[in-house]
Design a protein around this motif. Structure first.
Motif, mmCIF file in Angstrom:
data_model
loop_
_atom_site.group_PDB
_atom_site.id
_atom_site.type_symbol
_atom_site.label_atom_id
_atom_site.label_comp_id
_atom_site.label_asym_id
_atom_site.label_seq_id
_atom_site.Cartn_x
_atom_site.Cartn_y
_atom_site.Cartn_z
ATOM 1 N N THR A 94 39.807 21.094 46.234
ATOM 2 C CA THR A 94 39.053 22.329 46.211
ATOM 3 C C THR A 94 39.123 22.927 44.828
ATOM 4 O OG1 THR A 94 39.515 22.749 48.518
ATOM 5 C CG2 THR A 94 38.843 24.624 47.186
ATOM 6 N N LEU A 95 37.980 23.047 44.204
ATOM 7 C CA LEU A 95 37.927 23.670 42.897
ATOM 8 C C LEU A 95 37.352 25.060 43.045
ATOM 9 C CD1 LEU A 95 36.426 20.815 40.730
ATOM 10 C CD2 LEU A 95 38.817 21.360 41.075
ATOM 11 N N SER A 96 37.838 25.937 42.301
ATOM 12 C CA SER A 96 37.265 27.260 42.294
ATOM 13 C C SER A 96 36.541 27.477 40.982
ATOM 14 C CB SER A 96 38.334 28.325 42.498
ATOM 15 O OG SER A 96 39.303 28.229 41.494
ATOM 16 N N PRO A 127 37.875 35.698 52.397
ATOM 17 C CA PRO A 127 37.688 37.125 52.091
ATOM 18 C C PRO A 127 37.508 37.983 53.340
ATOM 19 C CG PRO A 127 36.403 35.793 50.588
ATOM 20 C CD PRO A 127 36.948 34.858 51.628
ATOM 21 N N LEU A 173 41.320 39.246 47.502
ATOM 22 C CA LEU A 173 41.583 37.812 47.402
ATOM 23 C C LEU A 173 41.218 37.408 45.978
ATOM 24 C CD1 LEU A 173 42.435 35.299 49.028
ATOM 25 C CD2 LEU A 173 40.022 34.927 49.558
ATOM 26 N N ILE A 174 42.175 37.520 45.080
ATOM 27 C CA ILE A 174 41.895 37.353 43.654
ATOM 28 C C ILE A 174 43.017 36.555 43.009
ATOM 29 C CG2 ILE A 174 40.543 39.477 43.451
ATOM 30 C CD1 ILE A 174 43.045 40.873 42.388
ATOM 31 N N ASN A 175 42.797 36.230 41.745
ATOM 32 C CA ASN A 175 43.835 35.579 40.945
ATOM 33 C C ASN A 175 44.370 36.548 39.914
ATOM 34 O OD1 ASN A 175 43.822 32.997 42.118
ATOM 35 N ND2 ASN A 175 41.960 32.479 41.005
ATOM 36 N N LEU A 218 42.217 28.463 38.739
ATOM 37 C CA LEU A 218 42.854 27.960 39.939
ATOM 38 C C LEU A 218 44.101 28.760 40.267
ATOM 39 C CD1 LEU A 218 42.615 24.099 39.559
ATOM 40 C CD2 LEU A 218 41.303 25.579 41.070
ATOM 41 N N GLU A 277 43.411 30.144 50.204
ATOM 42 C CA GLU A 277 42.327 29.446 50.893
ATOM 43 C C GLU A 277 42.805 28.152 51.525
ATOM 44 O OE1 GLU A 277 39.250 29.091 47.963
ATOM 45 O OE2 GLU A 277 38.222 30.844 48.733
ATOM 46 N N ALA A 292 44.052 33.123 44.929
ATOM 47 C CA ALA A 292 42.957 32.888 45.866
ATOM 48 C C ALA A 292 42.902 31.436 46.339
ATOM 49 C CB ALA A 292 41.633 33.286 45.207
#
Lengths: 128, 242
Positions: free
Chosen positions: A11-13, A85, A47-49, A17, A79, A75
């Motif tokens: 899973t890439l955001s 979210p 829901l953040i970094n 990351l 996930e 995040a």
């Protein structure tokens, strides 16, 4: 032979990351030898970094409500453990298990949250 | 709830070593709280504030009486003061351990240190404190020294009932990141420093999804060979009216 010849989904955001958040800092201010369980009402969920935040209103012994800040993982990390979210919304009644702050401030590091549905979500495998 | 201690009038910002000569060029503005990341690559750090900070030059005086240039990043929201001070020690011969120790000592002189612990942020090591002021304030403090600069973060929850906003002060403390040459591994990916993978975050992972939609499959080259990956979007939820 390539070790990763089999296709594997990652899973890439599109934002940094959350795996970096695991090494971001040492969580020194949280007492990881202690756990507390607190019930409250969600005020805000981010829901953040590098860290998500869950702000909940918690009633004290006198009935006055105080705002607690609960630190979550990043995040991407969340996930992977089922968070979205829409996992919690303002007004939701939740129970959180936390590592409390060493100085008694109103906050902690999330271990798990019990949602209004009864589902339990955490930040590590085996917790929701 | 901790009882407020009687005593001295409270100063708005805790003085670390000696006198902070603040030159505030603009008033602090309080607006509705909305935490955002503020990045200062030239200063080597990033931190979250609930309202836009005011950045102002200032002067820091060491215990030896030497005046050093300092930049102060400050905001106030509700009853919490958020301050990040970056002091340039490049013109003096001081080592990190001594500077951190002296700074920590000064907090002990001006309040009661309830927590003092080693901390690491990215690849920088320093100290994190909790301080109860004589006036009833509660402060979350981070003291680091990197690239010949002292980084002094103070989130101060003001009396009365300072514990009520203590979570915000801690959040401020927890949000500190070192970026650029200070960053190394961890931290905000796109500012995680130099190195093969930008300091731990693979920039190719971000680049691979640029122009893609959520759910698109891409191939990501890693040191261990290509792997398939899926792009997802990470969105911050809008804040609905309560």
């Amino acid at each position: 032979m390539k070790r990763f010849a089999l296709a594997r989904s990652l899973t890439l955001s599109l934002v940094p990351l959350a795996t970096t958040a695991l090494a971001h800092h040492s969580f020194a201010m949280f007492d990881r030898s202690q756990t507390e369980r607190i019930a409250g009402t969600v005020k805000e969920f981010e829901l953040i970094n590098p860290h998500g935040w869950l702000r909940i209103m918690v009633a004290d012994a006198s009935g006055a409500e105080n705002e607690w800040s609960v630190e979550l993982g990043g995040a991407g990390q969340l996930e992977r453990f089922g968070w979205t979210p829409d996992t919690v919304h303002p007004g939701d009644k939740v129970i959180v298990q936390i590592h409390p702050l060493r100085d008694g401030s109103y906050g902690g590091q999330l271990i798990s949250v019990t949602l209004p549905s009864g589902q339990v979500l955490g930040q590590r495998p085996g917790r929701g | 709830m901790r009882a407020a201690a009687p005593g001295m009038p409270r100063s708005s910002i805790k003085a670390p070593l000696a006198t902070l000569t603040a030159v505030c060029l603009m008033p602090l503005v309080a607006v509705a709280q909305q935490w955002k990341v503020y990045e200062y690559p030239d200063a080597g750090f990033a931190v979250q504030f609930p309202v836009p900070p005011v950045v102002a030059p200032s002067t820091f005086r060491t215990s030896a009486g030497v005046s050093l240039p300092m930049t102060r990043y400050a905001a106030r929201e509700d009853r919490v003061l958020y301050t990040m001070s970056v002091v340039d020690f490049s013109g003096v011969n001081e080592d990190a351990t001594s500077v951190i120790a002296e700074t920590e000592k000064s907090f002990g002189a001006s309040g009661r240190v309830t927590v003092a612990i080693d901390a690491r942020i990215n690849r920088q090591f320093g100290r994190e404190l909790s301080v109860n002021g004589a006036d009833g304030a509660r402060s979350a403090v981070a003291i680091f020294f990197a690239s010949k600069h002292l980084y002094l973060l103070v989130g101060e929850s003001l009396p009365p009932n300072a514990i009520a906003r203590s979570g915000d002060a801690i959040r401020f403390q927890e949000s500190l990141q070192f970026i650029g040459p200070n960053g190394g591994f961890g931290g905000f990916g796109r500012f995680a420093g130099r190195g093969r993978f930008g300091g731990g975050f693979n920039p190719r992972a971000l680049a691979a999804c640029q122009g893609k939609a959520a759910g698109d499959t891409v191939q990501l080259d890693t040191p261990r060979g290509p792997v398939q990956a899926t792009c997802v979007l990470v969105a911050r939820p809008n804040r609905p009216p309560l």
